[in-house]
Enzyme design. Structure first.
Site, PDB file in Angstrom:
ATOM      1  N   LYS A  55       0.845  -1.202   0.000  1.00 23.31           N
ATOM      2  CA  LYS A  55       0.000   0.000   0.000  1.00 23.31           C
ATOM      3  C   LYS A  55       0.883   1.254   0.000  1.00 23.31           C
ATOM      4  CE  LYS A  55      -3.909  -2.305   2.127  1.00 23.31           C
ATOM      5  NZ  LYS A  55      -4.643  -2.684   3.344  1.00 23.31           N
ATOM      6  N   GLN A  99      -4.727  -0.989   9.445  1.00 20.53           N
ATOM      7  CA  GLN A  99      -4.649  -2.349   8.922  1.00 20.53           C
ATOM      8  C   GLN A  99      -5.258  -3.336   9.925  1.00 20.53           C
ATOM      9  OE1 GLN A  99      -3.458  -3.244   5.764  1.00 20.53           O
ATOM     10  NE2 GLN A  99      -4.301  -5.235   6.294  1.00 20.53           N
ATOM     11  N   ASP A 122     -11.108   3.149   3.858  1.00 18.84           N
ATOM     12  CA  ASP A 122     -11.511   1.737   3.789  1.00 18.84           C
ATOM     13  C   ASP A 122     -13.034   1.608   3.661  1.00 18.84           C
ATOM     14  OD1 ASP A 122      -9.556  -0.196   3.619  1.00 18.84           O
ATOM     15  OD2 ASP A 122      -9.075  -0.152   5.755  1.00 18.84           O
TER      16      ASP A 122
END
Ligand code: NAD
Length: 298
Positions: A55, A99, A122
């Site tokens: 990422k 994460q 997200d």
């Protein structure tokens, strides 16, 4: 017989990143600042470390700024929540990604809920979930967004298509179903308690598998010519060698499906490309600009 078209997610994701880079540089020129993505990693989970590394790398490759926050496993929930508060009010940061999974002593729901919805790249915050289901502009979870882009590119208008989604998780199954519904498909969600999965799946024109059970979807579950999107990422061992496989029995389904995504190289690469798209859209929204229309991307 191998007659299915293989949907190459690596190629589509690379094209998407190129477009994001171009749109990103227009944005940077107009507001004189680069989109910034904060990535928070707690602990040493090897898979999470790989995801975060990719990422960060891809964020930099499209010309955005990556801010990295790495903490040991024993960080307290309070410290993590304080970090999120700080990132929420930092104007240089347009997107925040924590994460998952987080260590057991931390309440993930509380942490995700603390992220400012406009920076929730997200798309897991309840505000974004609600907006998605009610048809408002939202930050959409990256993996289902990536699947939607693949479906749209391959099939165009899916009005009236019979779509079946296997899995009802908040991060894949449910938002995927919402996106298919929004595109006017007739959507059925099946899960671990569903009776006779095979019969339901075998009627699908579009079959999305997001389960986490290696090779679960057999060829008899797939209607001839159907489009099969395999979200699963399962690490298995075959003859002493580690392999990555999806939820679909790829080798056998490949002659039955009309189109199919491989694992690896299907949905996976789309997820990070969509994270970058969400970061750019979050930055645009914070500068009172409209979100990039998906149709303009391909
Ligand atoms: P999850 O464990 O949160 O949800 C799995 C879902 O599958 C549940 O809703 C459950 O009801 C259903 N299920 C479990 N066993 C079943 C069975 N035998 N029959 C029918 N349904 C069953 O998982 P998730 O986070 O949604 O992820 C699903 C898969 O997708 C995993 O393999 C994960 O690694 C992968 N994934 C891939 C990406 C990507 O970028 N490609 C992103 C997220 C998740």
């Amino acid at each position: 017989m191998n007659s299915s078209k293989i949907i190459d997610g690596k190629v589509v994701a690379s094209e998407l990143r190129q477009k994001i880079k171009t749109l990103g540089s227009d944005f940077i020129e107009s507001v004189k600042s680069k989109p910034g993505l904060a990535v928070v990693l707690v602990g040493e989970n090897p898979a999470s470390q790989v995801y975060v590394r990719n990422k960060i790398l891809q964020t930099k490759e499209v010309g955005f700024i990556s801010y990295e926050y790495k903490y040991p496993e024993n960080i307290s929930q309070e410290e993590l929540l304080n970090l999120i508060k700080k990132l929420n009010s930092d104007l240089a940061i347009n997107g925040i990604l924590v994460q998952l999974p987080l260590p057991k002593h931390i309440d993930s729901v509380k942490v995700l809920d603390m992220i400012c919805p406009s920076k929730d790249v997200d798309g897991f915050h309840a505000i974004n979930v609600g907006k998605l289901w009610t048809g408002l502009d939202a930050l959409i979870p990256c993996t289902p967004l990536g699947c939607s882009i693949l479906i749209k590119r391959e099939l165009g208008d899916i009005s009236g298509a019979n779509a079946v989604v296997i899995g009802r998780s908040d991060i894949v199954g449910k938002p995927m179903s919402s996106l298919l519904l929004k595109a006017n498909a007739s959507v059925t969600i099946v899960h671990s308690k569903t009776k006779d999965l095979e019969s339901v799946c075998s009627k699908a024109d579009i079959l999305v598998a997001a389960v986490g059970v290696p090779n679960m979807v057999r060829s008899s579950w797939v209607k001839k010519g159907a489009t099969v999107i395999d979200v699963g990422i399962n690490r298995i061992e075959v003859d002493g060698k580690k392999r990555l496989v999806g939820d679909v029995d790829y080798e056998n389904v490949i002659g039955v499906a009309g189109k199919i995504t491989p694992v690896p190289g299907g949905v996976g690469p789309m997820t990070i490309a969509c994270l970058l798209l969400n970061t750019l859209n979050a930055a645009r929204a914070q500068h009172k600009m409209d979100a990039i229309k998906l149709d303009s991307l391909f």
